[in-house]
Design a protein around this motif. Structure first.
Motif, PDB file in Angstrom:
ATOM      1  N   THR A   9       0.826  -1.215   0.000  1.00 38.21           N
ATOM      2  CA  THR A   9       0.000   0.000   0.000  1.00 38.21           C
ATOM      3  C   THR A   9       0.853   1.254   0.000  1.00 38.21           C
ATOM      4  N   GLY A  10       0.375   2.274  -0.700  1.00 36.79           N
ATOM      5  CA  GLY A  10       1.044   3.570  -0.700  1.00 36.79           C
ATOM      6  C   GLY A  10       0.054   4.691  -0.495  1.00 36.79           C
ATOM      7  N   VAL A  11       0.554   5.809   0.039  1.00 36.42           N
ATOM      8  CA  VAL A  11      -0.228   7.038   0.190  1.00 36.42           C
ATOM      9  C   VAL A  11       0.491   8.148  -0.553  1.00 36.42           C
ATOM     10  N   LEU A  12      -0.238   8.888  -1.362  1.00 34.72           N
ATOM     11  CA  LEU A  12       0.337  10.021  -2.089  1.00 34.72           C
ATOM     12  C   LEU A  12      -0.445  11.273  -1.752  1.00 34.72           C
ATOM     13  N   SER A  13       0.264  12.280  -1.244  1.00 36.09           N
ATOM     14  CA  SER A  13      -0.357  13.570  -0.949  1.00 36.09           C
ATOM     15  C   SER A  13       0.426  14.674  -1.649  1.00 36.09           C
ATOM     16  N   ARG A  14      -0.109  15.858  -1.594  1.00 37.96           N
ATOM     17  CA  ARG A  14       0.540  17.002  -2.198  1.00 37.96           C
ATOM     18  C   ARG A  14       1.773  17.426  -1.410  1.00 37.96           C
ATOM     19  N   GLY A  15       1.769  17.181  -0.110  1.00 35.50           N
ATOM     20  CA  GLY A  15       2.866  17.648   0.735  1.00 35.50           C
ATOM     21  C   GLY A  15       2.709  19.119   1.060  1.00 35.50           C
ATOM     22  N   TYR A  16       1.465  19.490   1.391  1.00 34.45           N
ATOM     23  CA  TYR A  16       1.157  20.907   1.634  1.00 34.45           C
ATOM     24  C   TYR A  16       2.016  21.471   2.766  1.00 34.45           C
TER      25      TYR A  16
END
Length: 342
Positions: free
Chosen positions: A68-75
């Protein structure tokens, strides 16, 4: 928060966002699909709607069975481009939400950030050989087409009572909810009646293919600090508490804390606030004004930033939260059905 005097500007905003969504719906603007299952957790409004706890719940659950992976914008980070969170990362390089996930789960699942979701998703899926990817806050990022969308909406400020920016807090029209597979009413009170649930469902008016679920916030029975320091929540009433928040909506935390202590001084900062040396100096000064038995309490997300300051590292505690889902087994089965069909 409703700002009726700005309603004329909302009409212009509605036209712009409406045209953009239509372009994607008609295929004029490209939306990239992936063979790998992608679950998006998003909302229609600005501010906190419980996305982060839901991402955490999904990643924790799915990582038991899948890569599993999580991808966010990195705000809020000070870097650009694609980054994978690791032991050398900090909130300045990957953002506070990615660091919050890593601090709690370490390498149990992959945590990546990229402001450009399409190449970011492709890279993390290929490089890390993922079975499933969770997107954080990509409901309006339509250049990537998630296979499954979970729309979060706050029980106390549901999207069906809100209005478009700048008069209201909606990033797009309420009709955007039609792209969701699940609509999750978050931050519900502990005592939620069937009558209230039916009222919300009647206002949401889900389609035949949509499901509506309800969830609440669950606080840990302890607060935690550095060097494995731990304090049971029922001991908080012995302390004067300086509460520091840099989140969109601290009201649920304030309400929960009030059950344990009435001696609370709250310093509220904006969401994802980048604490300055002046902020830290002020926090320490306020802390010193408190009584003999005192502590600084914050959220798990704010903790990853505040603990980097030497003057606060040994003073600050954080209170972890988790999402508690009504009809949890049914919700889990819907998610597993989607992932397994791919």
């Amino acid at each position: 928060m409703k700002r009726w005097y700005l309603y004329p500007f909302s009409l212009g905003y509605h036209m712009v966002t409406g045209v953009r969504n239509t372009m994607y719906d008609l295929g004029i603007f490209k939306s990239t699909k992936f063979k790998t299952p992608i679950i998006n957790v998003g909302n229609l409004s600005v501010g906190g709607s419980g996305k982060s706890p839901m991402v955490m719940y999904l990643a924790k659950s799915l990582s038991k069975y899948y890569r599993t992976g999580v991808l966010s914008r990195g705000y809020g980070r000070l870097t650009k481009g694609y980054e994978v969170t690791n032991y050398d990362s900090n909130y300045k390089t990957v953002g506070d939400e990615a660091m919050q996930l890593f601090e709690r789960f370490k390498n149990r699942f992959v945590i990546a950030v990229s402001e450009d979701r399409v190449p970011g998703a492709k890279k993390v899926i290929d490089d890390m050989d993922l079975d499933v990817l969770i997107l954080d806050d990509a409901m309006q990022h339509r250049a990537i087409k998630a296979g499954f969308n979970i729309l979060m909406t706050d029980f106390n400020d549901p999207y069906f009572k809100d209005h478009l920016l700048p008069a209201g807090d909606l990033r797009e029209s309420r009709t955007g909810s039609q792209r969701a597979d699940i609509i999750m009413v978050s931050k519900c009170p502990d005592e939620l009646t069937e009558e209230t649930k039916q009222y919300y469902i009647s206002r949401i008016r889900p389609t035949k293919t949509q499901k509506v679920f309800f969830s609440s916030i669950g606080y840990d029975e302890n607060v935690y600090g550095t060097r494995d320091k731990m304090l049971p929540d029922n001991n908080l009433n012995y302390y004067d508490i300086l509460l520091i928040t840099g989140i969109a909506n601290p009201k649920p935390l304030l309400a929960h804390l009030a059950k344990f202590s009435q001696r609370v001084k709250h310093l509220k900062f904006r969401d994802h606030h980048n604490f300055s040396d002046a902020d830290i100096k002020n926090i320490v000064a306020e802390y010193q004004k408190l009584g003999e038995y005192k502590l600084i309490l914050t959220t798990e997300k704010d903790y990853v930033r505040l603990k980097t300051f030497d003057r606060l590292r040994d003073l600050v505690y954080y209170w972890p939260i988790n999402v508690i889902i009504d009809k949890k087994e049914e919700f889990n089965q819907v998610i597993m059905n989607y992932v397994n069909q791919k």
